[in-house]
Design an enzyme around this catalytic site. Structure first.
Site, PDB file in Angstrom:
ATOM      1  N   THR A  81      40.670  37.751  39.489  1.00 40.02           N
ATOM      2  CA  THR A  81      41.415  38.128  41.050  1.00 40.02           C
ATOM      3  C   THR A  81      40.500  37.657  42.071  1.00 40.02           C
ATOM      4  O   THR A  81      39.235  38.372  42.335  1.00 40.02           O
ATOM      5  CB  THR A  81      41.580  39.505  41.108  1.00 40.02           C
ATOM      6  OG1 THR A  81      42.413  40.008  39.976  1.00 40.02           O
ATOM      7  CG2 THR A  81      42.227  40.110  42.416  1.00 40.02           C
TER       8      THR A  81
ATOM      9  N   VAL B   4      37.171  44.049  40.225  1.00 45.52           N
ATOM     10  CA  VAL B   4      38.413  43.591  40.539  1.00 45.52           C
ATOM     11  C   VAL B   4      38.170  42.370  41.247  1.00 45.52           C
ATOM     12  O   VAL B   4      39.226  41.680  41.417  1.00 45.52           O
ATOM     13  CB  VAL B   4      38.899  44.794  41.549  1.00 45.52           C
ATOM     14  CG1 VAL B   4      39.457  46.149  40.809  1.00 45.52           C
ATOM     15  CG2 VAL B   4      38.119  44.954  42.903  1.00 45.52           C
ATOM     16  N   GLU B   5      37.183  41.739  41.745  1.00 46.24           N
ATOM     17  CA  GLU B   5      37.000  40.559  42.278  1.00 46.24           C
ATOM     18  C   GLU B   5      36.962  39.543  41.056  1.00 46.24           C
ATOM     19  O   GLU B   5      37.617  38.250  41.156  1.00 46.24           O
ATOM     20  CB  GLU B   5      35.609  40.562  42.893  1.00 46.24           C
ATOM     21  CG  GLU B   5      35.764  41.203  44.111  1.00 46.24           C
ATOM     22  CD  GLU B   5      36.792  41.063  45.256  1.00 46.24           C
ATOM     23  OE1 GLU B   5      37.541  39.754  45.134  1.00 46.24           O
ATOM     24  OE2 GLU B   5      37.012  41.756  46.318  1.00 46.24           O
ATOM     25  N   SER B   6      36.200  39.773  40.038  1.00 45.99           N
ATOM     26  CA  SER B   6      35.895  38.669  39.010  1.00 45.99           C
ATOM     27  C   SER B   6      35.788  39.247  37.628  1.00 45.99           C
ATOM     28  O   SER B   6      35.690  38.571  36.809  1.00 45.99           O
ATOM     29  CB  SER B   6      34.502  38.105  39.313  1.00 45.99           C
ATOM     30  OG  SER B   6      33.649  38.939  39.221  1.00 45.99           O
TER      31      SER B   6
END
Length: 473
Positions: free
Chosen positions: A42, A135-137
């Site tokens: 994401t 949630v970012e990577s």
């Protein structure tokens, strides 16, 4: 395989504390994303920066020592208030029982999580921010989207504005430790700018500072509160926020969601050392008793198989390997066969003409830049790896000398206006090639936040050579 630190009783301690954890809200049967969406990395959109605060009271040191597992520290932080929100529940439902993903996240986070949490503590920032990379990577430092990159998914302009080096040989956004320092500066700036609300800061990190600031200004004009929950920002504009809040609740009570979180020892894993310029990565790994793959796991910022020949860089090594590396460090001089420099592609260039100009082969040029085709673009930055002490190096030195001479001729605009009795500091600055907002702020001894404010810029703003910036109100 990656070396790990383990505490045999850490997981048992985690389960005991989890039994006492409280989770607000309940599950719903909302429509869930597809498995493909779950598996995808994401990306995030970025924005801004600032200060650090330290706190080390005797009481805090005692609390610090009572946790053997870093996840436990995050679990008991309780700094962020998570509302019973429909979008948050939707994300909790989606990750419910996704054990494979949680195991993968913990394995990827192990080398870096202690450092991130310790930096958050030192700055007196919420420990729950350490969950953002999930949630970012998915805690993958090599994650690359269409623009954003690294654990924190920063875009290039934000990275450079907050002091990260990004070039053809090294990308500071993928350096897990360096990017953490930059992102925490950025989040602190967003917190200070967006109503001193940490959820607002994360929302600004996702959608952009100006989007959240506009919402805050609207609420202020109507006499309404300016906390995140009162801003009523459409969920599609801040997709990172409900995912992050969902993971805060999941980490606080993983067993409630049929999940187990692999313990990560609450002590340092990596230590940073000066990188030896011009040395092949395989040689450094061997000196430290690591495989090349292990070294790249801890140092994902290096894009090539060699440390750049010039510039100051750092390498991260497991603490248990530091002694061996230092014992063998004297052998690294044997690997210093190459020097590196950057080259910006100009109109009319081709790989063949560039290679011929610097007396290297097209194959070497393509390998140095991980190119799979002969296509290059005007303005693209290429890394040139050339044997030291050869005509190529002399050519490089000559070219640099000519460039500097040309530059000195063209740089006639003074940065300081002088009179007979006193010197007046320049009130403006003309952007030069290679400049970033961070570099300009440091060069002119002004705060980055002030420079951005005076020029109506944010962390995503792109500056161009020749652009004039104000250096005062």
């Amino acid at each position: 395989m990656r070396k790990t630190f383990r505490h045999p009783h850490a997981f048992a301690a985690l389960l005991l504390t989890l039994l006492a954890a409280h989770l607000g809200g309940c599950a719903t049967s909302a429509a869930q994303p597809s498995q493909a969406e779950f598996d995808a990395v994401t990306p995030a959109i970025d924005t801004d920066h600032n200060s650090a605060q330290e706190h080390n009271s005797p009481l805090e040191e005692v609390v610090h020592e009572q946790y053997s597992d870093v996840w436990e520290k995050i679990q008991h932080a309780n700094t962020i208030d998570v509302h019973d929100d429909a979008e948050v529940r939707k994300q909790r439902n989606f990750f419910d029982d996704k054990q494979k993903f949680m195991t993968q996240v913990a394995q990827r986070a192990e080398p870096f999580l202690y450092y991130i949490v310790s930096q958050l503590e030192a700055r007196n920032m919420p420990l729950e921010l350490a969950l953002l990379p999930i949630v970012e990577s998915g805690y993958n430092p090599l994650a690359q989207a269409n623009g954003p990159a690294g654990l924190w998914q920063m875009i290039p302009s934000t990275g450079r504005n907050f002091g990260l080096t990004i070039n053809a040989a090294y990308d500071g956004r993928k350096d897990a430790l360096a990017s953490t320092d930059a992102v925490l500066d950025y989040l602190q700036h967003l917190y200070n700018t967006l109503g001193k609300d940490w959820i607002n800061a994360v929302a600004g990190y996702n959608s952009g500072e100006l989007v959240i600031k506009a919402a805050i200004d609207r609420n202020k004009a109507k006499g309404k509160p300016t906390d995140f929950w009162s801003l009523n920002i459409p969920a599609r504009q801040v997709q990172t926020v409900p995912k992050w809040l969902a993971f805060i609740q999941i980490i606080r009570s993983p067993n409630h969601y049929n999940l187990k979180v692999m313990p990560i020892a609450n002590r340092p894993f990596l230590e940073r050392l000066p990188a030896p310029n011009g040395v092949e990565i395989g040689q450094i790994a061997s000196a430290a008793g690591l495989s090349k793959a292990e070294f790249k796991t801890y140092n994902p910022g290096f894009r090539q198989n060699i440390i750049p020949g010039k510039g100051k860089y750092k390498i991260a090594l497991p603490i248990e390997n530091i002694g061996q590396y230092q014992e063998n460090q004297h052998q690294l001089a044997k690997a210093k066969h190459y020097d590196s420099q950057s080259y910006i592609v100009k109109s009319g260039d081709s790989l063949g003409s560039i290679a011929a100009k610097f007396d290297i082969s097209v194959k070497e040029l393509k390998q140095a830049n991980n190119l799979t085709s002969d296509r290059i673009k005007i303005g693209q930055e290429l890394t040139l790896l050339m044997p030291m002490g050869t005509e190529a190096e002399q050519h490089s030195a000559s070219a640099k000398s000519n460039t500097n001479a040309s530059s000195s001729k063209n740089t006639k605009e003074p940065t300081v206006k002088q009179t007979e009795n006193f010197t007046v500091k320049a009130s403006t600055y003309k952007v030069k090639s290679g400049d970033s907002l961070d570099k300009i702020a440091r060069k002119n001894k002004v705060k980055l936040a002030d420079l951005m404010k005076w020029n109506n810029l944010n962390a995503k703003s792109v500056i161009k050579p020749g652009q004039e910036l104000k250096l005062s109100e």
